[in-house]
Motif scaffolding. Structure first.
Motif, short mmCIF file in Angstrom:
data_model
loop_
_atom_site.label_atom_id
_atom_site.label_comp_id
_atom_site.label_asym_id
_atom_site.label_seq_id
_atom_site.Cartn_x
_atom_site.Cartn_y
_atom_site.Cartn_z
N SER A 163 67.95 -9.68 -18.14
CA SER A 163 67.06 -10.35 -17.20
C SER A 163 65.61 -10.25 -17.67
CB SER A 163 67.17 -9.74 -15.81
OG SER A 163 68.50 -9.84 -15.38
N LEU A 164 65.30 -9.09 -18.23
CA LEU A 164 63.94 -8.87 -18.71
C LEU A 164 63.61 -9.86 -19.83
CD1 LEU A 164 61.66 -6.84 -18.11
CD2 LEU A 164 62.42 -5.57 -20.11
N LYS A 176 52.13 -7.34 -19.05
CA LYS A 176 51.98 -5.91 -19.30
C LYS A 176 53.12 -5.12 -18.63
CE LYS A 176 48.95 -2.69 -17.63
NZ LYS A 176 47.75 -2.48 -16.88
N HIS A 177 53.42 -5.51 -17.39
CA HIS A 177 54.47 -4.79 -16.67
C HIS A 177 55.85 -5.01 -17.28
CE1 HIS A 177 52.09 -2.84 -13.67
NE2 HIS A 177 51.37 -3.96 -13.55
N GLU A 204 59.76 -0.79 -22.44
CA GLU A 204 59.63 0.53 -23.08
C GLU A 204 60.49 1.57 -22.37
OE1 GLU A 204 55.49 1.45 -22.77
OE2 GLU A 204 54.95 -0.23 -24.08
N GLN A 205 60.45 1.53 -21.03
CA GLN A 205 61.21 2.53 -20.27
C GLN A 205 62.72 2.34 -20.46
OE1 GLN A 205 59.71 5.17 -18.82
NE2 GLN A 205 57.90 4.27 -19.76
N LEU A 206 63.11 1.07 -20.64
CA LEU A 206 64.53 0.80 -20.91
C LEU A 206 64.97 1.46 -22.20
CD1 LEU A 206 65.32 -2.95 -20.16
CD2 LEU A 206 66.52 -0.93 -19.33
N VAL A 207 64.11 1.36 -23.22
CA VAL A 207 64.44 1.97 -24.50
C VAL A 207 64.61 3.47 -24.31
CG1 VAL A 207 63.58 2.47 -26.83
CG2 VAL A 207 63.27 0.19 -25.84
#
Ligand code: HEM
Length: 381
Positions: free
Chosen positions: A192-193, A208-209, A215-218
């Motif tokens: 979805s991202l 930015k969000h 990044e947090q997914l990684v």
């Protein structure tokens, strides 16, 4: 009141007020001999290749240990042989457990003390055979009690380890299934991202969000991979591994703040080991990453190498704060961490990989001021 363990042990060996009096009477005769006995004791350890290995600082540690052993014999002969005595002795036993001193050496070590102290008894009390006999008996009992306390601390440790293993195996199963279950929602978020990304190009804030979520997914995926690696034990793909090249690659792979320097010392010409290059690289990356983290924002990291007795040693050191005493004993267990970020899998994983290569991982204080983690791996054969 219920009998304590120490009271029960004393009852078992028949340690009485008469024995206490005999030991106290022996003390003034033995005192001038204690330093010599401590020297004999440590010389015996140094002469034995297996026992010597347990002396962390080698001969340099012996001076300090001799003083502690003399103090130990002082209280052995003077008492009082109360609960505080038991606690002090148990604490010393735990020091030996902490440094992983094999328990079989305790018998030989105690025997050296037995022989030497009996030697003093024989010499000093030759004129009074009854006293001599009573003193020998008292000495035998207190040294048996000491041995019993020492072995008890090893047993305590074994029981604690067992319950940790049981807890971890339940944990392991739980973590495994949670890890697998989380992969699905994470991959939906990822897809979805990806779609959202195309639509938020024009909006700086949204972009930015979206980037942050990515990044947090990684990070989340990485945690799951590490967790699953921990419990899955990937098979080793063995080939000859050049640790020098691996250390260099690990150094390059880890991001460093500008204030942290990284130096490789004595890494040239190390013998090759047979191992899984990908997993061994991970070992070095994790250790260097931890060291850089500990040394930041300004400090030093040093990776050094050496070989001998069929083992290659690579040590990763930093100038950080070192590992707090309170967690040293459990440092290599999963979920133990001192970092604000991270869930404490790095070192547990490193240990697992190193051990599966027939090696060992250890910690000591670094001369740089912080932590020194060493990895010993077998080569040849
Ligand atoms: C009868 C047996 C032994 C007695 C009574 C004894 C006594 C002691 C005492 C009093 C300490 C100081 C503990 C403290 O820091 O409070 C100590 C520490 C230590 N002992 Fe022993 N010991 C025995 C056997 C051994 C053996 C066989 C070895 C090695 C082969 C050994 C190696 C060490 C080391 C390396 C430490 C220092 C650990 C550290 O401070 O990190 N000990 N021992």
């Amino acid at each position: 009141m219920a009998e304590t363990l120490f009271e029960e042990l004393k009852r078992y060996v028949g340690f009485s007020a008469g024995d206490e009096a005999a030991l106290r009477a022996l003390y003034p005769h033995a005192r001038p001999e204690l330093t010599r006995i401590a020297s004999v004791f440590y010389q015996r350890i140094l002469d034995h290749e297996g026992a010597r290995k347990a002396l962390e600082g080698g001969e340099s540690a012996v001076g300090r240990l001799k003083i502690t052993l003399v103090a130990w014999m002082d209280s052995l002969l003077q008492g009082p042989w109360d609960e505080a005595y038991y606690e002090r002795r148990a604490r010393i036993g735990r020091v030996h457990v902490r440094i992983a001193l094999p328990q079989q050496y305790m018998f030989g070590a105690m025997n050296v003390l037995r022989q030497e102290l009996n030697g003093v008894v024989d010499q000093q009390l030759i004129e009074a055979p009854d006293v001599l006999r009573a003193t020998r008996l008292a000495l035998g009992k207190i040294l048996d009690l000491e041995l019993a306390i020492m072995l008890h601390t090893y047993r305590e440790d074994l029981l604690a380890q067992q319950s940790r293993v049981e807890r971890l195996s339940t944990f392991g199963q739980l973590i495994g299934s949670i890890g697998h279950e989380l992969r699905n929602p994470l991959s939906v978020i990822e897809t979805s991202l990806y779609i959202l990304k195309g639509r938020t190009e024009a909006d700086e804030r949204a972009k930015k969000h979206v980037g942050r979520i990515g990044e947090q997914l990684v990070i989340a995926n990485d945690i799951i991979t590490k967790l699953l690696d921990m419990i899955r034990d990937k098979p080793l793909q063995r080939s000859p591994v050049d640790l020098t090249a691996l250390a260099r690659a690990a150094g390059e792979a880890v991001q460093r703040p500008p204030g942290v320097s990284l130096g490789l010392v004595g890494m040239e010409g190390l013998p090759e080991v047979q191992g899984d290059p990908v997993q061994l690289r991970q070992v070095l990356v994790n250790l260097v990453e931890n060291a850089v983290h500990a040394a930041a924002p300004e400090g030093q990291v040093r990776v050094s190498g050496g070989s001998g007795e069929g083992m290659v040693t690579v040590t990763v050191e930093d100038s950080g704060k070192g590992v707090d005493e309170s967690i040293r004993a459990r440092l290599f267990e999963p979920l133990i961490t001192t970092k604000a970020k991270g869930i404490g899998l790095g070192l547990a994983l490193v240990k697992r990989i190193v051990e599966r290569h027939g090696g060992t991982l250890g910690y000591q204080r670094s001369s740089l001021g912080g932590a020194a983690f060493w990895v010993k791996l077998p080569f040849g054969g």
